[in-house]
Scaffold this motif. Structure first.
Motif, PDB file in Angstrom:
ATOM      1  N   GLU A  24      38.230  55.385  36.297  1.00  0.00           N
ATOM      2  CA  GLU A  24      39.279  55.876  37.197  1.00  0.00           C
ATOM      3  C   GLU A  24      40.569  56.143  36.406  1.00  0.00           C
ATOM      4  O   GLU A  24      41.376  56.985  36.789  1.00  0.00           O
ATOM      5  CB  GLU A  24      39.525  54.853  38.318  1.00  0.00           C
ATOM      6  CG  GLU A  24      38.447  54.863  39.382  1.00  0.00           C
ATOM      7  CD  GLU A  24      37.103  54.277  38.927  1.00  0.00           C
ATOM      8  OE1 GLU A  24      37.122  53.308  38.135  1.00  0.00           O
ATOM      9  OE2 GLU A  24      36.047  54.777  39.354  1.00  0.00           O
TER      10      GLU A  24
ATOM     11  N   VAL B  19      37.917  50.504  39.064  1.00  0.00           N
ATOM     12  CA  VAL B  19      38.159  49.967  40.407  1.00  0.00           C
ATOM     13  C   VAL B  19      36.830  49.492  40.983  1.00  0.00           C
ATOM     14  O   VAL B  19      35.849  50.226  40.972  1.00  0.00           O
ATOM     15  CB  VAL B  19      38.747  51.063  41.325  1.00  0.00           C
ATOM     16  CG1 VAL B  19      38.945  50.531  42.737  1.00  0.00           C
ATOM     17  CG2 VAL B  19      40.048  51.591  40.743  1.00  0.00           C
TER      18      VAL B  19
ATOM     19  N   GLU C  31      35.127  47.434  44.441  1.00  0.00           N
ATOM     20  CA  GLU C  31      35.460  47.021  45.810  1.00  0.00           C
ATOM     21  C   GLU C  31      35.028  45.576  46.091  1.00  0.00           C
ATOM     22  O   GLU C  31      34.292  45.300  47.024  1.00  0.00           O
ATOM     23  CB  GLU C  31      34.840  47.987  46.823  1.00  0.00           C
ATOM     24  CG  GLU C  31      35.378  49.401  46.735  1.00  0.00           C
ATOM     25  CD  GLU C  31      36.885  49.496  47.035  1.00  0.00           C
ATOM     26  OE1 GLU C  31      37.337  48.854  47.986  1.00  0.00           O
ATOM     27  OE2 GLU C  31      37.594  50.214  46.276  1.00  0.00           O
TER      28      GLU C  31
ATOM     29  N   ARG D 249      40.416  44.601  46.406  1.00  0.00           N
ATOM     30  CA  ARG D 249      39.628  45.258  45.362  1.00  0.00           C
ATOM     31  C   ARG D 249      40.116  44.758  44.007  1.00  0.00           C
ATOM     32  O   ARG D 249      41.208  44.185  43.906  1.00  0.00           O
ATOM     33  CB  ARG D 249      39.704  46.779  45.464  1.00  0.00           C
ATOM     34  CG  ARG D 249      41.092  47.357  45.481  1.00  0.00           C
ATOM     35  CD  ARG D 249      41.079  48.884  45.460  1.00  0.00           C
ATOM     36  NE  ARG D 249      40.383  49.458  46.594  1.00  0.00           N
ATOM     37  CZ  ARG D 249      40.982  49.728  47.779  1.00  0.00           C
ATOM     38  NH1 ARG D 249      42.260  49.442  47.971  1.00  0.00           N
ATOM     39  NH2 ARG D 249      40.299  50.276  48.745  1.00  0.00           N
TER      40      ARG D 249
ATOM     41  N   GLN E  30      44.699  57.964  41.751  1.00  0.00           N
ATOM     42  CA  GLN E  30      43.444  58.466  42.337  1.00  0.00           C
ATOM     43  C   GLN E  30      43.157  57.791  43.679  1.00  0.00           C
ATOM     44  O   GLN E  30      42.785  58.450  44.655  1.00  0.00           O
ATOM     45  CB  GLN E  30      42.307  58.229  41.340  1.00  0.00           C
ATOM     46  CG  GLN E  30      40.974  58.736  41.845  1.00  0.00           C
ATOM     47  CD  GLN E  30      39.873  58.579  40.798  1.00  0.00           C
ATOM     48  OE1 GLN E  30      40.100  58.790  39.596  1.00  0.00           O
ATOM     49  NE2 GLN E  30      38.678  58.212  41.241  1.00  0.00           N
ATOM     50  N   LEU E  31      43.363  56.468  43.743  1.00  0.00           N
ATOM     51  CA  LEU E  31      43.130  55.747  45.008  1.00  0.00           C
ATOM     52  C   LEU E  31      44.076  56.243  46.098  1.00  0.00           C
ATOM     53  O   LEU E  31      43.686  56.381  47.257  1.00  0.00           O
ATOM     54  CB  LEU E  31      43.313  54.231  44.814  1.00  0.00           C
ATOM     55  CG  LEU E  31      42.236  53.499  44.009  1.00  0.00           C
ATOM     56  CD1 LEU E  31      42.648  52.055  43.769  1.00  0.00           C
ATOM     57  CD2 LEU E  31      40.882  53.537  44.729  1.00  0.00           C
TER      58      LEU E  31
ATOM     59  N   GLU F 221      42.957  59.620  47.307  1.00  0.00           N
ATOM     60  CA  GLU F 221      41.767  59.531  48.150  1.00  0.00           C
ATOM     61  C   GLU F 221      42.058  58.833  49.475  1.00  0.00           C
ATOM     62  O   GLU F 221      41.152  58.603  50.272  1.00  0.00           O
ATOM     63  CB  GLU F 221      40.668  58.742  47.425  1.00  0.00           C
ATOM     64  CG  GLU F 221      40.111  59.446  46.204  1.00  0.00           C
ATOM     65  CD  GLU F 221      39.274  58.509  45.344  1.00  0.00           C
ATOM     66  OE1 GLU F 221      38.785  58.950  44.293  1.00  0.00           O
ATOM     67  OE2 GLU F 221      39.112  57.330  45.721  1.00  0.00           O
TER      68      GLU F 221
ATOM     69  N   GLN G 204      42.756  55.764  49.894  1.00  0.00           N
ATOM     70  CA  GLN G 204      42.248  54.395  49.946  1.00  0.00           C
ATOM     71  C   GLN G 204      43.347  53.352  49.905  1.00  0.00           C
ATOM     72  O   GLN G 204      43.111  52.181  50.171  1.00  0.00           O
ATOM     73  CB  GLN G 204      41.268  54.160  48.800  1.00  0.00           C
ATOM     74  CG  GLN G 204      40.037  55.040  48.944  1.00  0.00           C
ATOM     75  CD  GLN G 204      38.926  54.548  48.052  1.00  0.00           C
ATOM     76  OE1 GLN G 204      38.594  53.362  48.060  1.00  0.00           O
ATOM     77  NE2 GLN G 204      38.361  55.437  47.282  1.00  0.00           N
TER      78      GLN G 204
END
Lengths: 254, 254, 254, 254, 254, 254
Positions: free
Chosen positions: A37, A55, A57, A122, A155-156, A159, A161
Motif C-alpha cells: 500500500e 495494511v 484488517e 486495522r 490510499q485508505l 477508498e 475506508q
C-alpha cells in the motif's frame, strides 16, 4: 569537544567533503515496488532502505475490540548489505538484539504521530529492509517509513475506508555524533565506527521530540556536547521533513 | 493439452499478450549494490531478485583441508514482495520448507558449473533476495546468481587470487508449464497459480541439464506434455544465456 | 553414457548382481503396527520405511470451511538407520532442508491422486519413518504411503464415513540414475553415492507423471540421457504398481 | 490396596488374563537393523521399541582427556506409535519434558553398569525409538538397550578395540503399579491409564537397585504398598535378566 | 553401607557437624514479595528458593469445561545461584532436561494433595526460583511451594472465591543419600556431589508417599540401603511438615 | 508541562507523598548471595533487583588475543515479580525484545566506565534479576550492577589478579518523566504507566552522560521539557552515586 574557530567558521570538512551540519544527499522514491500500500526507497548517501507499508484488517490481541488500530515495524538487513557478509537472521533462527531494538524504535516513532482510534481496528506494518548499509539505517528507516505510511493512509482515505486522517504530524529521524571532537550531522559508516558519541533523534514536524537516544561509545559526554548535538539534529530534521513533504507532493514512480 | 492449430500458428495469446514461447522482458543490472563482490538485480517482468555473491576465505567443515572450495546459496523474500504480506522468516524463527528447497536448488545449480578445486578453499555465497514477486523467483534467482558469481570470480582473477577460472559453463533457469491446456514459457504469478503442470529447468550453456523438476499441480501430465515442455524450456534457456552474455559484456553500473 | 553392446545385450551386471533395469526385491507388509488406520512396512532391498496413515477430523486453516480435506506427509530417519549415526532432528530442534524437501514431495505426490472434496473435511497424514536406509528412501516412502493411505481409506469407507472413494489412481515412485555411464533403475546407497545423475520419478497407475526430479550430481546430463532414464523409470513404476495391487489384494498381517 | 484372599490365591485375573505377577510375553530380536553396532527390537506384549547402540570415537566435553568414555541415550516415539497421532517432536522443534526425562533415565541406568574407564574415550549412544506403544516403553527401552549395548561391546572386544569388558552387570527394568487396589507387574496402557500408583524399577543382575521411581497418580501410597510393589518388581526383573541372557546366548538374526 | 556402632551411637558427624539424621536449619519466610497470591522464601541451610503461587482464572486446554482446576510448577536457577555461573536458560533458548524433570516433579507433588474439583476452573502456578543453590533445591522447592500454595488458597477462601478448601494434606520433600557408606538426611552440595546413592522422597502429612525417586550415582544400592533411606526420609518429612505448620500459624512478613 | 507555582514552591506531592525531585528510599545490600564475586540486592522502593557479578577467565571471540577483557550483562524478571504473572522466558524459548534492549543497555553502561585493557582477557558478567518490579528496574539494575562489579574487581585486586583498577568512574542511572504535566524523578510503576514522557539517564560520577534515552509515550515533548528532565536526572544521579559510595564504604553483609 574542541571549540576550534575553524569549526565555527565552517572551515572544517569531513572525510567525504561535507560540512559538519550537512546531510548526505537524500533521495526518496515512492512506489518502488508494486504490491504494498506504500513502498518507498529512501537513500541517505549510500545507505538504501526499502520501506513498505502493509495494511491488514486485524489487530494484535491487546487491541481487539478496542476500536483502535496498531502501527508496528519490522527491520532487516540483507546479508550482503554490509561490508562483509552478515549471517541471515532467518537462517540463524532468531533476530538479534540490535534488530529488535531498532524495530521497536521504528514502531514507537511511527505510533507517536498516529491517532490509533482514527486508524480503526486495522494494523499498519512498516517493513524496513536495508538493501545497502553505510551508517544511519535506523534513521533512514524512520524517515522513509513515514512516507510509506502516508501513501498507505492516502490510499485508505481515497477508498473511503478511513473517515479521517489518522496521521497527526510528520516524523523524521537523524543521527548526530561527535567525531574527532567535532559534532556532526548524519554520520556515515566510517564516521559511525570512529565516533565518540552517537545520538539518534526522532522529531515531529512540530519540532517536538519523539525519541532521543544518545550513547557514549568511548568517553562519556558532557552537558555541552549534548546541547550541541541536539541543536544539530534539530536542523537536520527540519530539512528531512521538508524533503518528505516534497516527495509526497510529487507523483508516485511505481 | 490441446493440439489446437491456433496454437501451432502462434495465434494463441496469453493474458499479458505474450506468445506461448515468449519470455517476459528480462533486465540484468550489474553492480546494483556496492559492497558485494558481485551484485545483480535481475528482472523477469515484474519479478525482481537481488543476487549478491560474497567471497569468504573459509569453507564448511566437510571441505576443510580438501583443497576445494564451496558454492552455496540462500534465498529470502521481503515480507511485502508478495501480493499480501508474508510473515518475516527471521521473526518466525525459521525458514519455511519452500525457502529451504529453493536455496538448495540454487546452490546445486551453481555448483554444477563450478570447478571447486579451481576455486580453492574459499566459499562463494549467493544471496538471492526477492524484492518483488510475480512468479518465477527461483529461476530468476539462478539466472541472476550466475551473473553475480561471474563478477565475483572476475574480481578474484583480477586480484590474482585465482590461478584459473573455476567457472566451466554458464547456467540459467526458466519455468515452463501447461496453462489452460497450452504449454507456455516463463509463467508469471497469474499463470503459475492456475497452471496444471509446472516445471523448472536448469541448463548449462552447453545445452545439458543440471536440474529438471516437473510437478503436476492438478492432473498428472503425459509423456507428450513432458516432451513439449522440455522443448519450450530449451528455447528459453538459450535466450537467457545470450542475455547473461550480453550483460557480462557490458560495463557494470555500480 | 556409453553405448556399450554389452549393456544392450544385458550382459552388464551391477555391484549387487542386478541387471540395469532390475528393481531390488520389494516387500510390502500391511498392518505392521496396530494403532494407525494404515500401517505399511515397505522394503526396497535393505531400505526399510514404516509408512503410517492417520486420519484426523480436522483440516489446516487454509481448508477450513472449504468442504475439502487435506493430505500431508512427514518424513524422518531414525538416528541409526544410516551407516554412521545421524543427529536426531528432535534433539537438534529442527528438521533439515533435506527432510522438509522430502516430506513436501511425498505430500504432493499423494495429493495428486486424491480427490480432496471426496475426502471431506479431514486430514490424512502419512508418516514415513526410515528404519533402515540404503538408498531410495523417498521413493520407497511414496510407494508405501500409497498402500497405507489405501488401507485408511478402505477403513473409512467400511465405516460409512466416506460416501465415495477419494483415491483416483495408484501412485508409486522410483529412482533412476547414471552410474559408471550406465542408466540403472532403483539405486542403492553405493550407487547413489557414486552416480553422475540422479532422478526421482513419481507416476500414477495411468502412466502419467506426478513429479520428475532430475539432478546432475557431477556432469550435467544430455537430452538422450534424460530420455533413457525416463524409459527406465516407466518400467520400474509399472512393476511397483503391480506389487502395490498384489499387496492390497492380500489380507493384512496385523 | 485390598488384602483379598482371592489375590493371594492367584484367582485374580487382569483385563488381558494375566496373573498379577505375570509379565507380558517378552520377545528380544537381536540384529534387527544392519548398520548399528547393536540393534535390538524388544517387545513387551504390543509395546515395541527399537534399541540401537552406536559407537563413536569421541566423548562430550566434560570427558575430554579423562581417559573415560561416556554412555548416553536418546528416546523418541514415532508419531503413530500411539493410539491417536502424537505431534512429531522434530516438527515441533523440541523434545517434550517427558522425552527428556525418559532419555535421562535410560542413560543413567546404562551408565550404572558400565566401567567408563574400561570403555576408553569413546561414546556409546543408545537410541530407543518406540515403533508401537502400549505401556511400559521406558522399561522396555532400558531392558532392550542393555542387549544392544552388550552386542556393541562384544563387537569392540572382538575387534580388539577394548582390552577388557566395560560391562559390570546386566541391567533391566520393569514397571509395577496398583490397579483397582491390586499390585500388578508390567502394566500395559489400559492399566497404566487407570492405576493409582505407578513405579518403575531398574535393577542389576546382582539384585541391586539402580533407580526406583514411584509416583502416586491418584491417592498417595502407603509404606506397605511400597513394599509389595518392590517385591513384585524384584521377581519381574529376575525374569527379564534371564530373558536377556537367553537372547544373548542365541545367534543374532540380522 | 557400614554398620559401624559409632553410627548407631550417633557419634558420626558430617562435614558440617550435623548428625546423620539432622536437617539443615530450615527457615520459611512468608510474604517475601508483594505481588503474588503466595510468596515464600524457603532456606535449607544455604539453599534459598523463592516460591510464588499465582492464581489465574483460566485452565490449560485439557481441563477446559471440566469444572476442574490445574496446579502446575515452573523451576529456574538464577545464573549465579551456583558455584560457577550457569548459562541462563532464557538466553540459551530452552530449558534443560534437568529443569523440566524438576518442574514436572514439583507440579505432580502439589497436584497430589489438591482436590482439583474444589479448586474450580482456575490455574495455580508455583514458580520456584533458586536464588542460591547448595544442594536439595528441588526438595526445598516442594516444601516451600506448599506454603505458598496454602497462602494463595487462604486468600481465595477469604475472598469467597472458593466454596471449600481444595488442599487435602500438607506435602513436603527431603533428600536422603548414602555418603561415605553412611545414610544421611538432607544432603548439601558437598555431600550430594560425593554420594553413592541419592533419593528424593515426597510425602504427605498423613505419612503416605507421593514420590520416591532413588538413584544410584555410583554403585547400585541394596534392599537394606533402600529401607534405611526410607526410614531417614520419614523422620525428616515429619519435621518439615511441623515447620510448615508453624510457619503458617505465624503472621506473614510481607 | 505546567508551570504551576505550586510545583515551583515544592507544594506538589506525588501519589506516594514524594516531592517531584525525590528518589524512593534506596537500599543497597552487598553480599546478598554467597557464590558470586559480587552480589548486590538493590531496592528502589518496592523495586528489588539482585545484581551479581561473575568473573570468567575467557572472552568472547571478538576479544580473543586482544589483551582486553569484556563486560556484559543479562537481565531477567522472575515470572511473578510483576503484578500479574509474566510468562517465563526460558519456557517461551526466547528473550523478549524488551529484555534484550535492557540487557544491552546495562552492558554498554558498565563498559563505559571500564578500562577493558586493565581488566585483562577475562569476562565480567552482570546478571540483573528482578525479584520484585515496581518501575525503574533497568535503572536500579545499572546502579546495583556497578556496586557488584566494584566488589568483584576489589576481590580480583586483592587476589593479585589485576595489576591496576579497571574501573574509571562510578556509574548510576535514574528514570525521569512527565506525569500529569509535572516532571518527576524516579517513577514507580503507577507513574510509569501513566506518564507522557519517560527518560532514562545513565551518568558517571564525573557528571558525564553515558546514555540518554527519552521516549514520548503519548504526546511528543518539547525542548523545554527535555531540559527540565535532564536537570532532574542530574540531581538524582548525584544522590545515587553518593549512596553507592556509602554502600561500598561499609562492610559486606554476606
Amino acid at each position: 569537544m574542541t571549540h576550534d574557530p575553524l569549526v565555527a567558521a565552517g572551515a572544517v570538512r569531513r572525510h567525504d567533503g561535507r560540512a559538519p551540519d550537512e546531510l548526505r544527499p537524500v533521495r526518496i522514491t515512492r512506489g518502488y515496488t508494486v504490491h504494498a500500500e506504500g513502498s518507498v526507497l529512501i537513500e541517505f548517501g549510500r545507505t538504501r532502505v526499502l520501506c513498505t507499508a502493509s495494511v491488514e484488517e486485524r489487530v494484535p490481541p491487546h487491541k481487539k475490540g478496542s476500536g483502535e488500530g496498531w502501527v508496528t515495524a519490522e527491520y532487516g538487513m540483507l546479508p550482503r548489505s554490509t561490508h562483509t557478509r552478515t549471517e541471515r537472521e532467518a537462517a540463524r533462527g532468531k533476530q538479534s538484539g540490535r534488530t529488535q531494538e531498532i524495530q521497536r524504535l521504528i514502531g514507537r516513532s511511527l505510533r507517536a504521530v498516529f491517532d490509533l482510534a482514527a486508524l480503526g481496528e486495522r494494523t499498519l506494518t512498516l517493513d524496513c529492509d536495508v538493501l545497502q548499509a553505510d551508517g544511519g539505517t535506523r534513521t533512514a528507516a524512520i524517515t522513509g517509513a513515514y512516507v510509506a505510511a502516508h501513501d498507505a493512509v492516502t490510499q485508505l482515505l481515497a477508498e473511503g475506508q478511513l473517515a479521517r486522517n489518522p496521521i497527526r504530524h510528520p516524523v523524521a529521524a537523524v543521527s548526530v555524533g561527535i567525531v574527532g571532537g567535532v559534532p556532526v550531522l548524519d554520520l556515515d559508516y566510517v564516521e559511525d565506527s570512529g565516533c565518540e558519541t552517537d545520538m539518534n533523534v526522532v522529531m515531529t514536524g512540530a519540532g517536538h521530540y519523539v525519541e532521543v537516544q544518545g550513547t557514549a561509545e568511548g568517553e562519556p559526554f558532557s552537558r555541552d556536547d549534548l546541547q550541541r548535538l541536539l541543536a544539530l539534529a534539530d536542523g537536520g530534521i527540519q530539512q528531512l521533513i521538508a524533503l518528505q513533504r516534497a516527495a509526497l507532493a510529487g507523483a508516485q514512480v511505481g
